[in-house]
Design a protein around this motif. Structure first.
Motif, PDB file in Angstrom:
ATOM      1  N   LYS A  44      40.197  38.489  45.638  1.00  0.00           N
ATOM      2  CA  LYS A  44      39.890  38.227  44.420  1.00  0.00           C
ATOM      3  C   LYS A  44      39.058  37.068  44.527  1.00  0.00           C
ATOM      4  CE  LYS A  44      42.154  38.270  39.900  1.00  0.00           C
ATOM      5  NZ  LYS A  44      43.472  38.077  39.152  1.00  0.00           N
ATOM      6  N   ILE A  96      33.709  36.508  38.860  1.00  0.00           N
ATOM      7  CA  ILE A  96      34.502  37.614  38.260  1.00  0.00           C
ATOM      8  C   ILE A  96      34.190  37.862  36.971  1.00  0.00           C
ATOM      9  CG2 ILE A  96      36.494  36.367  37.648  1.00  0.00           C
ATOM     10  CD1 ILE A  96      38.368  38.732  38.597  1.00  0.00           C
ATOM     11  N   TRP A  97      34.390  39.052  36.482  1.00  0.00           N
ATOM     12  CA  TRP A  97      34.135  39.309  35.068  1.00  0.00           C
ATOM     13  C   TRP A  97      32.805  39.362  34.652  1.00  0.00           C
ATOM     14  CZ3 TRP A  97      38.377  35.541  34.201  1.00  0.00           C
ATOM     15  CH2 TRP A  97      39.539  36.172  34.583  1.00  0.00           C
ATOM     16  N   MET A 123      36.607  42.850  39.401  1.00  0.00           N
ATOM     17  CA  MET A 123      38.270  43.424  39.490  1.00  0.00           C
ATOM     18  C   MET A 123      37.971  45.124  40.121  1.00  0.00           C
ATOM     19  SD  MET A 123      38.434  43.757  35.484  1.00  0.00           S
ATOM     20  CE  MET A 123      37.181  44.838  34.413  1.00  0.00           C
ATOM     21  N   SER A 160      48.635  29.743  43.773  1.00  0.00           N
ATOM     22  CA  SER A 160      47.814  29.353  42.626  1.00  0.00           C
ATOM     23  C   SER A 160      48.188  30.284  41.410  1.00  0.00           C
ATOM     24  CB  SER A 160      46.390  29.224  43.037  1.00  0.00           C
ATOM     25  OG  SER A 160      46.149  30.607  43.146  1.00  0.00           O
ATOM     26  N   GLY A 161      48.843  31.366  41.747  1.00  0.00           N
ATOM     27  CA  GLY A 161      48.926  32.249  40.555  1.00  0.00           C
ATOM     28  C   GLY A 161      47.827  33.208  40.460  1.00  0.00           C
ATOM     29  N   TRP A 162      46.696  32.690  40.834  1.00  0.00           N
ATOM     30  CA  TRP A 162      45.199  33.598  40.706  1.00  0.00           C
ATOM     31  C   TRP A 162      45.486  34.943  41.110  1.00  0.00           C
ATOM     32  CZ3 TRP A 162      41.498  33.530  37.644  1.00  0.00           C
ATOM     33  CH2 TRP A 162      40.309  34.407  38.063  1.00  0.00           C
ATOM     34  N   ASN A 211      46.311  45.403  39.210  1.00  0.00           N
ATOM     35  CA  ASN A 211      46.370  46.717  39.012  1.00  0.00           C
ATOM     36  C   ASN A 211      45.406  47.328  39.954  1.00  0.00           C
ATOM     37  OD1 ASN A 211      48.655  47.481  37.128  1.00  0.00           O
ATOM     38  ND2 ASN A 211      47.387  45.851  35.921  1.00  0.00           N
TER      39      ASN A 211
ATOM     40  N   ASP B  43      50.179  42.425  32.024  1.00  0.00           N
ATOM     41  CA  ASP B  43      50.039  43.508  33.050  1.00  0.00           C
ATOM     42  C   ASP B  43      50.253  45.019  32.609  1.00  0.00           C
ATOM     43  OD1 ASP B  43      51.492  45.023  35.504  1.00  0.00           O
ATOM     44  OD2 ASP B  43      50.209  43.265  36.211  1.00  0.00           O
ATOM     45  N   HIS B  46      46.679  46.060  30.981  1.00  0.00           N
ATOM     46  CA  HIS B  46      45.815  46.076  31.860  1.00  0.00           C
ATOM     47  C   HIS B  46      45.813  47.213  32.442  1.00  0.00           C
ATOM     48  CE1 HIS B  46      43.555  45.210  35.736  1.00  0.00           C
ATOM     49  NE2 HIS B  46      42.675  45.516  34.991  1.00  0.00           N
ATOM     50  N   ALA B  47      47.120  47.859  33.020  1.00  0.00           N
ATOM     51  CA  ALA B  47      47.167  49.031  33.603  1.00  0.00           C
ATOM     52  C   ALA B  47      46.747  50.055  33.026  1.00  0.00           C
ATOM     53  CB  ALA B  47      48.939  49.140  34.127  1.00  0.00           C
ATOM     54  N   THR B  78      34.867  31.994  35.046  1.00  0.00           N
ATOM     55  CA  THR B  78      34.463  33.341  35.839  1.00  0.00           C
ATOM     56  C   THR B  78      34.819  33.169  37.267  1.00  0.00           C
ATOM     57  OG1 THR B  78      32.339  32.018  36.341  1.00  0.00           O
ATOM     58  CG2 THR B  78      32.240  33.489  34.450  1.00  0.00           C
ATOM     59  N   ARG B 180      38.850  47.195  29.123  1.00  0.00           N
ATOM     60  CA  ARG B 180      39.453  46.781  30.312  1.00  0.00           C
ATOM     61  C   ARG B 180      38.986  45.354  30.991  1.00  0.00           C
ATOM     62  NH1 ARG B 180      37.557  48.726  35.859  1.00  0.00           N
ATOM     63  NH2 ARG B 180      39.103  48.476  37.407  1.00  0.00           N
ATOM     64  N   ARG B 181      37.939  45.009  30.882  1.00  0.00           N
ATOM     65  CA  ARG B 181      37.820  43.519  31.321  1.00  0.00           C
ATOM     66  C   ARG B 181      38.330  42.360  30.392  1.00  0.00           C
ATOM     67  NH1 ARG B 181      31.413  41.332  31.045  1.00  0.00           N
ATOM     68  NH2 ARG B 181      31.393  42.604  33.100  1.00  0.00           N
ATOM     69  N   HIS B 184      42.059  42.425  31.616  1.00  0.00           N
ATOM     70  CA  HIS B 184      41.906  41.905  32.819  1.00  0.00           C
ATOM     71  C   HIS B 184      42.212  40.155  32.749  1.00  0.00           C
ATOM     72  CE1 HIS B 184      41.042  41.040  37.093  1.00  0.00           C
ATOM     73  NE2 HIS B 184      42.283  41.467  37.261  1.00  0.00           N
ATOM     74  N   LYS B 185      41.384  39.811  31.925  1.00  0.00           N
ATOM     75  CA  LYS B 185      41.094  38.086  31.739  1.00  0.00           C
ATOM     76  C   LYS B 185      42.624  37.814  31.258  1.00  0.00           C
ATOM     77  CE  LYS B 185      36.258  37.795  30.676  1.00  0.00           C
ATOM     78  NZ  LYS B 185      35.285  37.264  29.522  1.00  0.00           N
ATOM     79  N   ASP B 187      45.357  38.968  31.204  1.00  0.00           N
ATOM     80  CA  ASP B 187      46.373  39.285  32.198  1.00  0.00           C
ATOM     81  C   ASP B 187      46.239  38.018  33.189  1.00  0.00           C
ATOM     82  OD1 ASP B 187      47.244  41.374  35.033  1.00  0.00           O
ATOM     83  OD2 ASP B 187      48.705  40.361  33.816  1.00  0.00           O
ATOM     84  N   SER B 188      45.063  37.784  33.992  1.00  0.00           N
ATOM     85  CA  SER B 188      44.927  36.756  34.820  1.00  0.00           C
ATOM     86  C   SER B 188      45.240  35.372  34.366  1.00  0.00           C
ATOM     87  CB  SER B 188      43.334  36.755  35.254  1.00  0.00           C
ATOM     88  OG  SER B 188      43.052  38.143  36.050  1.00  0.00           O
ATOM     89  N   PHE B 189      44.585  34.931  33.000  1.00  0.00           N
ATOM     90  CA  PHE B 189      45.253  33.809  32.571  1.00  0.00           C
ATOM     91  C   PHE B 189      46.796  33.675  32.364  1.00  0.00           C
ATOM     92  CE2 PHE B 189      40.921  33.478  32.439  1.00  0.00           C
ATOM     93  CZ  PHE B 189      40.168  33.680  31.078  1.00  0.00           C
ATOM     94  N   LYS B 191      49.083  35.039  33.950  1.00  0.00           N
ATOM     95  CA  LYS B 191      49.695  34.707  35.300  1.00  0.00           C
ATOM     96  C   LYS B 191      49.535  33.525  35.869  1.00  0.00           C
ATOM     97  CE  LYS B 191      50.163  39.542  36.612  1.00  0.00           C
ATOM     98  NZ  LYS B 191      49.397  40.962  37.001  1.00  0.00           N
ATOM     99  N   VAL B 192      48.278  32.953  35.810  1.00  0.00           N
ATOM    100  CA  VAL B 192      47.930  31.627  36.180  1.00  0.00           C
ATOM    101  C   VAL B 192      49.018  30.724  35.544  1.00  0.00           C
ATOM    102  CG1 VAL B 192      46.418  29.558  36.242  1.00  0.00           C
ATOM    103  CG2 VAL B 192      45.558  32.035  36.923  1.00  0.00           C
ATOM    104  N   ARG B 194      51.771  31.191  34.096  1.00  0.00           N
ATOM    105  CA  ARG B 194      53.157  31.622  34.616  1.00  0.00           C
ATOM    106  C   ARG B 194      53.429  30.852  35.914  1.00  0.00           C
ATOM    107  NH1 ARG B 194      54.736  37.600  36.256  1.00  0.00           N
ATOM    108  NH2 ARG B 194      53.603  37.201  38.399  1.00  0.00           N
TER     109      ARG B 194
END
Lengths: 529, 205
Positions: A44, A96-97, A123, A160-162, A211, B43, B46-47, B78, B180-181, B184-185, B187-189, B191-192, B194
């Protein structure tokens, strides 16, 4: 001069000739189209692309990758062709994105050929490598289980959690064909509890980022689960068999002594039995023997038929006595117990005499007295006469009533406490207006109830005496009043002395005040017993 | 004394979120648990969107697509370095803004499924419904979370979606790709966020 001109004229054809020759030796063309373009990001953060080159057309061919990102119109070339036919994009060049459009161009001297473009977002192409260092640990003991551990792919940064990994593992028996899947989130270990013993397991693990697509499976790892040693089975077998021996011995004893045991457990219940009754005798069916046996045993009093007896009666009549102040012409009847003892008899008679004397003291109606005395004098003889018959009787009373011709009963309520036979039955009424009563002496060792019942049955109450000298007896079925029983007198009707005013109960012995008229009672002989 | 004075953080404007807020405050649910729960929801969201695009097939999504989503104006990191440099509040704000921006389009999508071929309709409508539910749950959770994290987290950038008429099939596919994009954004944010919040528990990351 001419040579230079000749070379000049020959140059072009020579070149053509060379080219033709060259063309004949190698079929040169444009390069083939690069194919199967793919890109992948294992972490990623970076990604790489690869392609399959086409034919090179016989000429040295160069492949170039060009990409274009969304929002920027410039076309850039691959920053790093670090391996053949692939391109690596480092962090710097990875975003990304954003949409990437990648194209590969193969070019040689004769031309260029481009591949089909590939558009993707980072992704879309994320696909991590397979996990590493899968270890299997079998743990034995009370709770055998299998612990599987692995490491995340080394290129991934999980701090990092990324990147957030999730894992999946599958396991199967070596001889089986079916895998069983388990999912583990971010943990890099997993425990399986229901494992078989003495088998070989195969385990594989894979992972995914977010996912995205799953990684490849790891190489298969094998593990053998050992058979657990049986802990000292022989000891327990010995204990078990030893404990069986006393059990067997107990069983044998029980079987051998089963009768005793049966008696102990199920004691015989005594059958119902009547004293004096022999079951066998009953079964034989001879009723006389049975009855005799019963009677002898029970000591029933022998019931003599009353017809065979001579009854002795004694009638006492006393009108003047103070006992009967109310009524005149009443006659006492004093039962006298006649016993074998003549002395007693004389006593009795003396009592009677005394009584008569008392009665004689009265002045009225001496004729009756005389009569009664006559009667009385009669009585002892009669008493004596009946002595033999009276052997069996303890007491005899005689009562004389007017002739009736019919034998009937006068009730004789028996005193409850007497053990003597208190029965008197009217046997017959003779022509002299004598009511001959039979005294029954029934030896009663039995309960008095029966006798009383018998007595009860024999009660008759004198209802009235009409002018025809007929004694009407009441049929009396009720139990007699005890007070009546205590002292009872019969009304005696003297026919000859009948006076017109005599109706019903007149000319009789005076009933005592206490007692209603109409009952004959038997006094218990006072001095006899 | 009113509840608002006791818990000024919770705004009674939205009843459900207010109740959740009060409950969360009263029960003192730790932030880590809230974030963890939120990241689980994102999550899942996004799934769902990924599954939807895969099921509809590549033919619905033309290769040479250029996505111009209605949320493109929102500046988001990005790459990884950029994302790790964003503050927690900003991360949350971005997530909330994106989430808010998709509330209306999802409604439009759910009512426009008849445009697609029949075989895809039931899948689409069911999945879109689920996405709406998860989106709503996530939104409520993030509202509570943002209230605990200060005023910077509270700001939401408005990203209006203007589409009144029925949309065509190509528009649907574009919207789905955009969603979808953006999912995902989010979700990623989260998770970071978290991972950063659970700095004492490395296994969370």
């Amino acid at each position: 001069m001419v040579c230079a001109r000749m070379v000049k004229h020959l140059r072009l054809p020579l070149l053509l000739l060379l080219l033709a020759l060259a063309a004949e030796c190698n079929s040169m063309s444009k390069p083939g189209k690069p194919d199967k373009l793919g890109c992948r990001s294992p972490d990623k953060e970076t990604f790489f692309c690869w392609w399959t080159p086409g034919s090179d057309g016989g000429l040295p061919t160069v492949h170039r990758l060009y990409y274009k990102t969304e929002g920027r119109e410039t076309v850039r070339q691959c920053p790093d062709y670090h391996t053949a036919h692939s391109c690596f994009f480092s962090k710097t060049y990875t975003s990304i994105w954003v949409e990437y459009t990648v194209i590969v161009e193969a070019s040689n001297a004769l031309g260029n050929t481009s591949s089909d473009p590939l558009t993707f977002d980072l992704m879309d192409i994320v696909k991590p490598y397979a996990p590493e260092n899968v270890t299997l640990v079998v743990s034995i003991g009370d709770n055998p289980h299998l612990t599987i551990q692995w490491h995340t792919p080394s290129n991934i940064d999980t701090k990092s959690g990324w990147v957030t990994l999730k894992n999946q593992l599958r396991i199967k028996l070596e001889k089986s064909k079916i895998w069983k899947n388990y999912t583990s989130d971010t943990q890099t270990h997993f425990t399986i509890y229901n494992i078989e013993l003495g088998v070989v397991y195969m385990v594989e693990v894979r992972c995914a980022i977010d996912n995205s697509a799953w990684s490849e499976w790891t190489n298969t790892t094998f593990v053998k689960v050992p058979n657990f040693p049986r802990t000292d089975n022989s000891f327990w077998i010995l204990v078990f068999s030893l404990s069986l021996i006393p059990l067997l011995v107990a069983m044998i004893i029980l079987i051998l002594k089963r009768k005793t045991v049966k008696k102990y457990i199920l004691p015989p219940v005594p059958a119902p039995k009547i004293r004096g009754v022999d079951v066998q005798l009953l079964k034989s069916g001879r009723s006389e023997d049975v009855i005799n046996a019963m009677l002898l045993n029970q000591r029933f009093p022998v019931v003599m038929p009353w017809k065979d007896q001579n009854e002795d009666y004694l009638i006492v009549s006393d009108k003047e006595t103070s006992y009967l102040p109310l009524e005149k012409n009443k006659i006492f009847i004093l039962p006298v117990a006649i016993t074998l003892d003549s002395e007693v008899q004389s006593k009795e008679t003396s009592e009677v005499d005394r009584f008569l004397k008392d009665s004689e003291s009265s002045s009225e109606e001496s004729s009756e007295k005389t009569k009664s005395s006559q009667l009385l004098t009669k009585c002892p003889s009669t008493n004596v006469l009946n002595d033999e018959k009276a052997n069996q009787l303890k007491g005899v009373t005689e009562k004389i009533i007017q002739p009736f011709g019919i034998s009937g009963y006068v009730d004789i309520p028996r005193h409850e406490h007497t053990q003597e036979a208190d029965y008197s039955r009217v046997n017959e009424v003779n022509s002299d207006n004598i009511l001959i009563m039979k005294k029954e002496n029934v030896p009663h060792t039995l309960d008095t109830q029966g006798q009383e019942g018998g007595v009860l049955d024999d009660y008759s109450r004198v209802k009235e005496v009409n002018s025809d000298n007929t004694v009407f007896l009441e049929k009396h079925s009720d139990s007699v009043n005890a007070s009546i029983r205590a002292k009872g007198y019969i009304d005696w009707v003297n026919q000859k002395a009948k006076s017109p005013h005599v109706t019903g109960h007149s000319e009789m012995g005076v009933c005592p005040q206490l007692v209603g008229c109409g009952y004959v009672d038997t006094f218990p002989p006072p001095a006899v017993i | 004394m009113q509840l608002e004075t006791i818990l000024p953080v919770c705004s009674p404007a939205h009843k459900q979120s207010f109740v959740l807020c009060v409950v969360a405050m009263c029960r003192a649910v730790p932030i880590n648990d809230l974030i963890y729960r939120a990241s689980q929801q994102s999550d899942k969201l996004h799934a769902l969107s990924t599954m939807l695009t895969q099921e509809l097939g590549s033919e619905a999504f033309p290769i040479d697509r250029v996505l111009a989503c209605h949320t493109s104006s929102l500046q988001t990191p990005t790459d990884k370095e950029q994302a790790l440099q964003v503050s927690e509040s900003d991360l949350l704000s971005l997530a909330r803004s994106l989430l808010q921006a998709w509330s209306d389009p999802l409604e439009v999508l759910s009512s426009s499924t008849n445009v697609l071929p029949y075989s895809a309709q039931s899948t689409l409508s069911k999945t879109i419904q689920k996405m709406q539910e998860h989106s709503k749950d996530l939104k409520d959770g993030l509202d509570i979370l943002s209230s605990k994290m200060g005023p910077a987290a509270q700001t939401i950038t408005s990203l209006p979606f203007i589409q009144t008429n029925e949309i065509g099939q190509d528009k649907i596919t574009k919207l789905l790709s955009c969603f979808r994009r953006d999912s995902h954004k989010i979700d990623s944010f989260l998770k970071v966020l978290r991972c950063r919040a659970a700095n004492m528990q490395p296994q969370v990351c």
